[in-house]
Design an enzyme around this catalytic site. Sequence first.
Site, PDB file in Angstrom:
ATOM      1  CG  ASN A   1      -1.791   1.221   1.305  1.00 33.15           C
ATOM      2  OD1 ASN A   1      -1.784   2.043   0.385  1.00 33.15           O
ATOM      3  ND2 ASN A   1      -2.538   1.363   2.379  1.00 33.15           N
ATOM      4  CD1 TRP A   2       3.421   0.833  -2.872  1.00 32.98           C
ATOM      5  CD2 TRP A   2       3.821   2.140  -4.653  1.00 32.98           C
ATOM      6  NE1 TRP A   2       4.228   0.127  -3.735  1.00 32.98           N
ATOM      7  CE2 TRP A   2       4.482   0.907  -4.840  1.00 32.98           C
ATOM      8  CE3 TRP A   2       3.927   3.111  -5.653  1.00 32.98           C
ATOM      9  CZ2 TRP A   2       5.257   0.636  -5.973  1.00 32.98           C
ATOM     10  CZ3 TRP A   2       4.689   2.842  -6.781  1.00 32.98           C
ATOM     11  CH2 TRP A   2       5.349   1.619  -6.931  1.00 32.98           C
ATOM     12  CE  LYS A   3      -0.254   3.139   4.579  1.00 33.01           C
ATOM     13  NZ  LYS A   3      -0.185   3.168   6.044  1.00 33.01           N
TER      14      LYS A   3
ATOM     15  CG  HIS B   1      -5.809   1.962   4.854  1.00 31.10           C
ATOM     16  ND1 HIS B   1      -5.383   2.889   5.778  1.00 31.10           N
ATOM     17  CD2 HIS B   1      -4.815   1.040   4.763  1.00 31.10           C
ATOM     18  CE1 HIS B   1      -4.175   2.539   6.209  1.00 31.10           C
ATOM     19  NE2 HIS B   1      -3.814   1.421   5.605  1.00 31.10           N
TER      20      HIS B   1
ATOM     21  CD  GLU C   1      -2.933   5.416   6.544  1.00 29.31           C
ATOM     22  OE1 GLU C   1      -2.847   5.468   5.306  1.00 29.31           O
ATOM     23  OE2 GLU C   1      -2.099   4.818   7.256  1.00 29.31           O
TER      24      GLU C   1
ATOM     25  CD  GLU D   1      -3.589  -2.447   6.956  1.00 26.92           C
ATOM     26  OE1 GLU D   1      -2.531  -2.743   6.405  1.00 26.92           O
ATOM     27  OE2 GLU D   1      -4.156  -1.347   6.785  1.00 26.92           O
TER      28      GLU D   1
ATOM     29  N   GLY E   1       2.442   2.190  10.784  1.00 26.71           N
ATOM     30  CA  GLY E   1       3.403   3.282  10.672  1.00 26.71           C
ATOM     31  C   GLY E   1       4.076   3.639  11.994  1.00 26.71           C
TER      32      GLY E   1
ATOM     33  CB  SER F   1       5.076  -1.959  11.978  1.00 30.42           C
ATOM     34  OG  SER F   1       4.685  -0.622  12.217  1.00 30.42           O
TER      35      SER F   1
HETATM   36  P1  13P Z   1       3.022   0.277   7.652  1.00 31.53           P
HETATM   37  O1  13P Z   1       3.516  -1.027   7.087  1.00 31.53           O
HETATM   38  O2  13P Z   1       3.783   1.465   7.206  1.00 31.53           O
HETATM   39  O3  13P Z   1       2.839   0.184   9.143  1.00 31.53           O
HETATM   40  O4  13P Z   1       1.521   0.480   7.047  1.00 31.53           O
HETATM   41  C1  13P Z   1       0.626  -0.544   7.107  1.00 31.53           C
HETATM   42  C2  13P Z   1      -0.566  -0.183   6.306  1.00 31.53           C
HETATM   43  O5  13P Z   1      -1.292   0.742   6.627  1.00 31.53           O
HETATM   44  C3  13P Z   1      -0.818  -0.930   5.073  1.00 31.53           C
HETATM   45  O6  13P Z   1      -2.078  -0.638   4.560  1.00 31.53           O
END
Ligand code: 13P
Length: 249
Positions: free
Chosen positions: A9-11, A94, A96, A166, A172, A212
Amino acid sequence: MRSKIVAGNWKMNKTLEQTETLLAELSAKLPDTDAEVMVSPTYVNLTGAVRSLESSKIEVIAQNMHFAESGAYTGEISAEMLLNIGVDTAIIGHSERRAYFGETDEILAKKVVAALAKGIRVMFCFGEELEDRQSGKHFKLVESQLRNALFSLDASAWSKIILAYEPVWAIGTGETASPEQAQEMHAFIRKTIGEAYNTALANGVSILYGGSVKPANAEEIFSKPDVDGGLIGGASLVADDFVAIIKAI
Ligand code: 13P
């Protein structure tokens, strides 16, 4: 049998040039694997990514989509637009999107239905906040997220659902759920689906862990019986790290 999946997931990261560089590196270094490997560049770079990966086994997926077919939804992207450029899987729900863009279970349920109606495969994300876990409400919360968005679906729809658990406190933050915590929740998720539908269906659903995941912890997390892979944020932005995680599966 359910598939193993490693998805990045590159966000909101990587410009066009950076996207091309990372995809070229990933294509060159991709290990031989039975797992499905997916990347999700930002919307403006999806078309380019699909073209760059035409002869690669890496799949391009979207980070989000809207539930409406088309119309006055400024800034949004429809299922049809994704299919039209060759993208047939979308991340939905997600944390976020839930936290920063007000996506409720009700909105997510509409997105899931809209995606499936068009033949888009859904990677559905969910997971508890730290305070839910600290107060012992994490199982109840996860169950309600699944129930509200997914449990009205017909059993047949589940062949196009991938789950990504998640825990928000692990995203993160560098703090990962322990492999035991991940396994415990994944087994609970599978049991809950089994009760809502049936055991065979539950056993066929891929459940990814996200939060993470790094080269150093991937193998141990992936070794758990109910963990079918990972949804990777930060570490998916670095080719060598993502490749190491793919190798771990
Ligand atoms: P991280 O791997 O940076 O913790 O992010 C996880 C995530 O939100 C994947 O969708």
